[in-house]
Design a protein around this motif. Structure first.
Motif, short mmCIF file in Angstrom:
data_model
loop_
_atom_site.label_atom_id
_atom_site.label_comp_id
_atom_site.label_asym_id
_atom_site.label_seq_id
_atom_site.Cartn_x
_atom_site.Cartn_y
_atom_site.Cartn_z
N SER A 93 27.54 29.43 27.14
CA SER A 93 27.95 30.80 27.43
C SER A 93 29.40 30.81 27.92
CB SER A 93 27.04 31.40 28.50
OG SER A 93 27.09 30.64 29.68
N ILE A 94 30.15 31.82 27.53
CA ILE A 94 31.56 31.94 27.89
C ILE A 94 31.71 32.92 29.05
CG2 ILE A 94 33.84 32.63 27.06
CD1 ILE A 94 32.89 31.89 24.25
N LYS A 95 32.36 32.45 30.11
CA LYS A 95 32.56 33.30 31.28
C LYS A 95 33.60 34.37 30.96
CE LYS A 95 33.53 33.09 36.22
NZ LYS A 95 33.90 32.22 37.36
N PRO A 96 33.25 35.63 31.15
CA PRO A 96 34.22 36.68 30.83
C PRO A 96 35.44 36.61 31.73
CG PRO A 96 32.34 37.58 32.01
CD PRO A 96 32.00 36.16 31.70
N SER A 97 36.60 36.90 31.17
CA SER A 97 37.84 36.95 31.94
C SER A 97 38.01 38.33 32.55
CB SER A 97 39.03 36.63 31.04
OG SER A 97 38.90 35.35 30.47
N PRO A 98 38.71 38.41 33.69
CA PRO A 98 38.96 39.72 34.28
C PRO A 98 39.74 40.62 33.33
CG PRO A 98 39.52 37.95 35.81
CD PRO A 98 39.25 37.32 34.48
N VAL A 99 39.44 41.90 33.34
CA VAL A 99 40.16 42.85 32.50
C VAL A 99 41.48 43.18 33.17
CG1 VAL A 99 40.12 45.14 31.48
CG2 VAL A 99 38.01 43.79 31.62
N LYS A 100 42.57 42.98 32.47
CA LYS A 100 43.89 43.26 33.02
C LYS A 100 44.15 44.76 32.98
CE LYS A 100 48.63 41.58 32.63
NZ LYS A 100 49.54 40.71 31.85
N PRO A 101 44.43 45.39 34.12
CA PRO A 101 44.63 46.85 34.13
C PRO A 101 45.88 47.25 33.36
CG PRO A 101 44.29 45.97 36.36
CD PRO A 101 44.53 44.80 35.44
N LEU A 102 45.90 48.49 32.93
CA LEU A 102 47.09 49.03 32.28
C LEU A 102 48.24 49.05 33.29
CD1 LEU A 102 45.52 52.05 30.35
CD2 LEU A 102 46.24 49.86 29.41
N ALA A 103 49.45 48.80 32.79
CA ALA A 103 50.61 48.77 33.69
C ALA A 103 50.83 50.12 34.34
CB ALA A 103 51.85 48.34 32.91
N ILE A 104 50.66 51.18 33.57
CA ILE A 104 50.89 52.53 34.08
C ILE A 104 49.66 53.38 33.81
CG2 ILE A 104 52.23 54.65 33.75
CD1 ILE A 104 53.69 52.59 35.31
N PRO A 105 49.13 54.09 34.81
CA PRO A 105 47.98 54.97 34.55
C PRO A 105 48.38 56.09 33.61
CG PRO A 105 48.89 55.35 36.74
CD PRO A 105 49.56 54.12 36.21
N ALA A 106 47.40 56.57 32.85
CA ALA A 106 47.68 57.59 31.84
C ALA A 106 48.35 58.82 32.44
CB ALA A 106 46.38 57.97 31.14
N ALA A 107 47.97 59.18 33.66
CA ALA A 107 48.52 60.39 34.29
C ALA A 107 50.01 60.29 34.53
CB ALA A 107 47.80 60.67 35.61
N ARG A 195 52.32 39.74 39.09
CA ARG A 195 51.78 39.12 37.88
C ARG A 195 50.44 38.45 38.14
NH1 ARG A 195 55.66 35.64 34.05
NH2 ARG A 195 56.39 37.77 33.66
N MET A 196 50.33 37.70 39.23
CA MET A 196 49.08 37.01 39.54
C MET A 196 47.97 38.01 39.87
SD MET A 196 50.55 33.79 41.78
CE MET A 196 48.96 32.99 41.98
N GLY A 197 48.32 39.09 40.57
CA GLY A 197 47.32 40.11 40.89
C GLY A 197 46.77 40.77 39.65
N ARG A 198 47.62 41.07 38.71
CA ARG A 198 47.17 41.71 37.46
C ARG A 198 46.32 40.77 36.64
NH1 ARG A 198 48.42 46.94 35.75
NH2 ARG A 198 49.35 47.95 37.55
N GLU A 199 46.67 39.50 36.62
CA GLU A 199 45.85 38.52 35.90
C GLU A 199 44.47 38.40 36.55
OE1 GLU A 199 46.33 37.03 33.09
OE2 GLU A 199 48.35 37.85 32.80
N ALA A 200 44.40 38.65 37.86
CA ALA A 200 43.12 38.58 38.58
C ALA A 200 42.34 39.88 38.49
CB ALA A 200 43.37 38.22 40.04
N GLY A 201 42.88 40.88 37.79
CA GLY A 201 42.16 42.14 37.61
C GLY A 201 42.48 43.19 38.65
N LEU A 202 43.47 42.95 39.51
CA LEU A 202 43.86 43.95 40.51
C LEU A 202 44.87 44.92 39.90
CD1 LEU A 202 44.47 41.68 43.65
CD2 LEU A 202 42.45 43.06 43.14
N GLU A 203 44.78 46.19 40.30
CA GLU A 203 45.78 47.16 39.86
C GLU A 203 46.94 47.08 40.84
OE1 GLU A 203 46.18 51.82 38.45
OE2 GLU A 203 44.21 50.93 38.76
N MET A 204 47.78 46.10 40.59
CA MET A 204 48.88 45.75 41.48
C MET A 204 50.17 46.40 41.00
SD MET A 204 49.55 43.79 44.22
CE MET A 204 48.34 42.45 44.23
#
Length: 260
Positions: A93-107, A195-204
């Protein structure tokens, strides 16, 4: 001339002698019908078999067969040979990677951003326009309210920066910490935490203050500011996470900065 009759008992005795003197294969060919003897199962009836070390039975033995514990599918005879074949061929089984948030929210996507000669790899958004578009708030005194999972990710990143880099006045102007001597200015700390926060799935985000760069992480409708420069104390060594927020002058934040 007198004839001797052969009794049925003698005939039957001869046939039995021939049958039992043949090999197992010869018996099968001699009889000419039926199936060869079934191989004895190596697992007992009703046994749960964990074939892939996941702590739960993948198969249940039923009538000498491997039956999928979830699917109910027949996976063949319950033998060690079949067990080992399935154990080695089943994909891991493959461990899912964190989803990287969009750089800018749509709003905020339609807000006019600025570019500068220095740090040209970034977009700069007016903090007031950014907050008005998203309906968010920015705070520098309440990061202790963040959930533990977010704080733990920030702790790991902050402590990594603390352990590998020291603060200095040399500017690299790229915000990603490529100084050979591992001396960082504030832009390098903030760029690498971003960069590290976004790779970890944080909206940094990066926040640009007068003469300083720091970071902010979104939780709900609030951007909580954090200081990436662990020059006084590591995140793991402080009991109050809020001690390492950006000082109150973060209220003077001028821009929200994101990588192109």
């Amino acid at each position: 001339m007198k004839r001797f009759s052969i009794s049925p008992v003698v005939i039957l005795s001869v046939i039995l002698f021939l049958v039992f003197s043949c090999s197992e294969k010869e018996q099968y060919n001699f009889i000419g019908k039926g199936n060869p003897p079934a191989k004895k199962p190596d697992f007992y009836e009703g046994q749960g078999v964990d074939a892939n070390g996941n702590g739960a039975p993948d198969y249940i033995v039923r009538n000498g067969r491997f039956i999928g514990s979830v699917s109910g599918k027949d996976f063949g005879p319950a033998t060690l040979e079949n067990f080992n074949a399935r154990k080695s061929t089943r994909p891991a089984s493959i461990k899912p990677s964190p989803v990287k948030p969009l750089a800018i929210p749509a709003a905020a996507a339609n807000i006019q951003y600025a570019n500068y000669a220095n740090f040209r790899n970034y977009y700069y958004y007016s903090v007031r326009q950014f907050l008005d578009a998203t309906g968010w708030t920015l705070t520098s005194t309440r990061s202790h309210e963040l959930p533990e999972d977010i704080k733990n990710k920030i702790r790991k990143i902050g402590d990594y920066l603390h352990d590998h880099y020291t603060y200095g006045e040399y500017k690299s102007f790229d915000g990603i910490g490529q100084d050979d001597d591992h001396v960082f200015d504030c832009d390098d700390f903030a760029g690498l935490m971003y960069r590290m926060g976004r790779e970890a799935g944080l909206e940094m985000y990066i926040i640009s203050l007068p003469t300083h760069w720091a970071n902010a992480v979104r939780y709900g409708n609030t951007l909580y500011t954090v200081e990436p420069q662990g020059i006084r104390v590591k995140y793991r060594d402080t009991s109050k996470f809020g001690n390492l927020t950006v000082a109150d002058y973060a209220r003077y934040t001028e821009q929200i900065v994101v990588e192109k």
